[in-house]
Motif scaffolding. Structure first.
Motif, PDB file in Angstrom:
ATOM      1  N   ARG A  49      13.248  46.528  56.399  1.00  0.00           N
ATOM      2  CA  ARG A  49      11.869  46.773  57.071  1.00  0.00           C
ATOM      3  C   ARG A  49      11.176  47.859  56.435  1.00  0.00           C
ATOM      4  N   HIS A  50      11.744  48.964  55.677  1.00  0.00           N
ATOM      5  CA  HIS A  50      10.896  49.800  54.923  1.00  0.00           C
ATOM      6  C   HIS A  50      10.159  48.845  53.653  1.00  0.00           C
ATOM      7  N   MET A  51      10.666  48.092  53.212  1.00  0.00           N
ATOM      8  CA  MET A  51      10.105  47.187  52.250  1.00  0.00           C
ATOM      9  C   MET A  51       9.009  46.246  52.598  1.00  0.00           C
ATOM     10  N   GLY A  52       8.982  46.444  53.777  1.00  0.00           N
ATOM     11  CA  GLY A  52       8.041  45.207  54.530  1.00  0.00           C
ATOM     12  C   GLY A  52       8.164  43.656  54.639  1.00  0.00           C
ATOM     13  N   LEU A  53       9.702  43.641  54.494  1.00  0.00           N
ATOM     14  CA  LEU A  53       9.976  42.261  54.487  1.00  0.00           C
ATOM     15  C   LEU A  53       9.968  41.708  56.102  1.00  0.00           C
ATOM     16  N   GLN A  54       9.546  40.285  55.985  1.00  0.00           N
ATOM     17  CA  GLN A  54       9.439  39.625  57.179  1.00  0.00           C
ATOM     18  C   GLN A  54      10.615  38.662  57.666  1.00  0.00           C
ATOM     19  N   GLN A  55      10.908  37.990  56.550  1.00  0.00           N
ATOM     20  CA  GLN A  55      12.094  37.005  56.695  1.00  0.00           C
ATOM     21  C   GLN A  55      13.245  37.219  55.813  1.00  0.00           C
ATOM     22  N   VAL A  56      14.383  37.737  56.795  1.00  0.00           N
ATOM     23  CA  VAL A  56      15.613  37.985  56.105  1.00  0.00           C
ATOM     24  C   VAL A  56      16.844  37.088  56.375  1.00  0.00           C
ATOM     25  N   ILE A  57      17.833  37.037  55.569  1.00  0.00           N
ATOM     26  CA  ILE A  57      19.029  36.534  55.675  1.00  0.00           C
ATOM     27  C   ILE A  57      19.963  37.497  55.545  1.00  0.00           C
ATOM     28  N   ARG A  70      25.415  36.083  66.113  1.00  0.00           N
ATOM     29  CA  ARG A  70      24.960  34.977  66.669  1.00  0.00           C
ATOM     30  C   ARG A  70      24.981  34.606  68.302  1.00  0.00           C
ATOM     31  N   LEU A  71      26.130  34.947  68.786  1.00  0.00           N
ATOM     32  CA  LEU A  71      26.256  34.813  70.179  1.00  0.00           C
ATOM     33  C   LEU A  71      25.608  35.746  71.223  1.00  0.00           C
ATOM     34  N   LYS A  72      25.143  36.890  70.745  1.00  0.00           N
ATOM     35  CA  LYS A  72      24.441  37.866  71.319  1.00  0.00           C
ATOM     36  C   LYS A  72      25.318  38.196  72.429  1.00  0.00           C
ATOM     37  N   SER A  73      26.592  38.616  71.918  1.00  0.00           N
ATOM     38  CA  SER A  73      27.670  39.025  72.753  1.00  0.00           C
ATOM     39  C   SER A  73      28.235  40.216  72.308  1.00  0.00           C
ATOM     40  N   PHE A  74      28.028  41.582  72.885  1.00  0.00           N
ATOM     41  CA  PHE A  74      28.162  42.485  72.388  1.00  0.00           C
ATOM     42  C   PHE A  74      29.447  43.388  73.209  1.00  0.00           C
ATOM     43  N   PRO A  75      30.669  43.583  72.553  1.00  0.00           N
ATOM     44  CA  PRO A  75      31.685  44.238  73.475  1.00  0.00           C
ATOM     45  C   PRO A  75      31.381  45.596  73.879  1.00  0.00           C
ATOM     46  N   ALA A  76      32.039  46.037  74.840  1.00  0.00           N
ATOM     47  CA  ALA A  76      31.865  47.404  75.382  1.00  0.00           C
ATOM     48  C   ALA A  76      32.707  48.471  74.429  1.00  0.00           C
ATOM     49  N   ASN A  77      32.270  48.418  73.227  1.00  0.00           N
ATOM     50  CA  ASN A  77      32.983  49.544  72.426  1.00  0.00           C
ATOM     51  C   ASN A  77      32.014  49.640  71.430  1.00  0.00           C
ATOM     52  N   TYR A  78      32.807  50.659  70.525  1.00  0.00           N
ATOM     53  CA  TYR A  78      31.531  51.151  69.238  1.00  0.00           C
ATOM     54  C   TYR A  78      31.207  50.036  68.577  1.00  0.00           C
ATOM     55  N   GLY A  83      26.633  46.888  66.648  1.00  0.00           N
ATOM     56  CA  GLY A  83      26.173  45.460  66.676  1.00  0.00           C
ATOM     57  C   GLY A  83      24.811  45.251  67.315  1.00  0.00           C
ATOM     58  N   LYS A  84      24.897  45.846  68.653  1.00  0.00           N
ATOM     59  CA  LYS A  84      23.479  45.883  69.378  1.00  0.00           C
ATOM     60  C   LYS A  84      22.467  46.437  68.575  1.00  0.00           C
ATOM     61  N   VAL A  85      22.571  47.524  67.957  1.00  0.00           N
ATOM     62  CA  VAL A  85      21.594  48.191  66.989  1.00  0.00           C
ATOM     63  C   VAL A  85      20.950  47.127  65.989  1.00  0.00           C
ATOM     64  N   VAL A  86      22.036  46.571  65.513  1.00  0.00           N
ATOM     65  CA  VAL A  86      21.507  45.673  64.334  1.00  0.00           C
ATOM     66  C   VAL A  86      21.010  44.477  65.135  1.00  0.00           C
ATOM     67  N   SER A  91      14.978  42.035  65.556  1.00  0.00           N
ATOM     68  CA  SER A  91      14.077  41.711  66.258  1.00  0.00           C
ATOM     69  C   SER A  91      12.733  41.974  65.847  1.00  0.00           C
ATOM     70  N   SER A  92      12.819  42.928  64.889  1.00  0.00           N
ATOM     71  CA  SER A  92      11.478  43.459  64.434  1.00  0.00           C
ATOM     72  C   SER A  92      10.960  42.677  63.110  1.00  0.00           C
ATOM     73  N   PHE A  93      11.814  41.617  62.761  1.00  0.00           N
ATOM     74  CA  PHE A  93      11.533  40.505  61.566  1.00  0.00           C
ATOM     75  C   PHE A  93      10.803  39.485  62.382  1.00  0.00           C
ATOM     76  N   SER A  94      10.298  38.732  61.452  1.00  0.00           N
ATOM     77  CA  SER A  94       9.553  37.452  62.206  1.00  0.00           C
ATOM     78  C   SER A  94      10.847  36.334  61.890  1.00  0.00           C
ATOM     79  N   SER A  95      11.746  36.404  61.202  1.00  0.00           N
ATOM     80  CA  SER A  95      12.576  35.651  60.963  1.00  0.00           C
ATOM     81  C   SER A  95      14.058  36.400  60.353  1.00  0.00           C
ATOM     82  N   VAL A  96      14.975  36.104  61.270  1.00  0.00           N
ATOM     83  CA  VAL A  96      16.393  36.721  60.698  1.00  0.00           C
ATOM     84  C   VAL A  96      17.519  35.534  61.052  1.00  0.00           C
ATOM     85  N   ILE A  97      18.200  35.309  59.890  1.00  0.00           N
ATOM     86  CA  ILE A  97      19.413  34.356  60.015  1.00  0.00           C
ATOM     87  C   ILE A  97      20.717  35.170  59.593  1.00  0.00           C
TER      88      ILE A  97
END
Length: 145
Positions: A49-57, A70-78, A83-86, A91-97
């Motif tokens: 993000r600091h580099m200004g990239l928009q599409q990342v893998i 991938r599943l957007k399923s975040f367990p209730a632990n650390y 993972g939710k932070v990641v 979501s701040s990129f135009s594309s993330v794989i």
């Protein structure tokens, strides 16, 4: 006896596989491997993000992390919280794989994470990488094909 800590390595490549930036963030804390991988992913996305990239893998050899993202399923632990932070950063990129890669396809980032000296800092190499990691860059590049 030396201090213990944890390192997060990253490698950012262009579309041809050439290294644009490599880096390591070393901290005094120690985490289990899954949490360390999630924190390395966070470090990588913040750097992109600091580099200004928009599409990342985002590649990781942690199948649990990639599956969670991938599943957007975040367990209730650390692990789930990091993972939710990641995921939110993604979501701040135009594309993330989110891509799983075996350890032998992630050698440079792994070696960066274990870079010596362990000095509890963040270091970057732009357009290059530490000499100690050079033999592994070719190996990683061969696995990109």
């Amino acid at each position: 006896m030396g201090e213990m800590g944890c390192g997060f390595g990253l490698v950012i490549r262009d579309t041809q596989g050439c290294v644009e930036r490599s880096g390591v963030k070393q901290v005094r804390e120690r985490w289990c491997p899954d949490i360390a991988e999630a924190m390395a992913a966070e470090f990588g996305l913040i750097t992109a993000r600091h580099m200004g990239l928009q599409q990342v893998i985002l590649e990781s050899d942690c199948l649990a992390l990639i599956t969670m993202l991938r599943l957007k399923s975040f367990p209730a632990n650390y692990f789930g919280r990091v993972g939710k932070v990641v995921f939110d950063l993604a979501s701040s990129f135009s594309s993330v794989i989110f891509s799983f890669t075996r350890r032998d396809g992630n050698v440079v980032a792994h070696e960066m994470a274990h870079l010596l000296p362990l000095d509890f800092s963040t270091r970057f190499w732009v357009g290059s990488f530490p000499e100690r990691v050079a033999p592994f860059v070719e190996l990683d590049s061969a696995n990109l094909i």
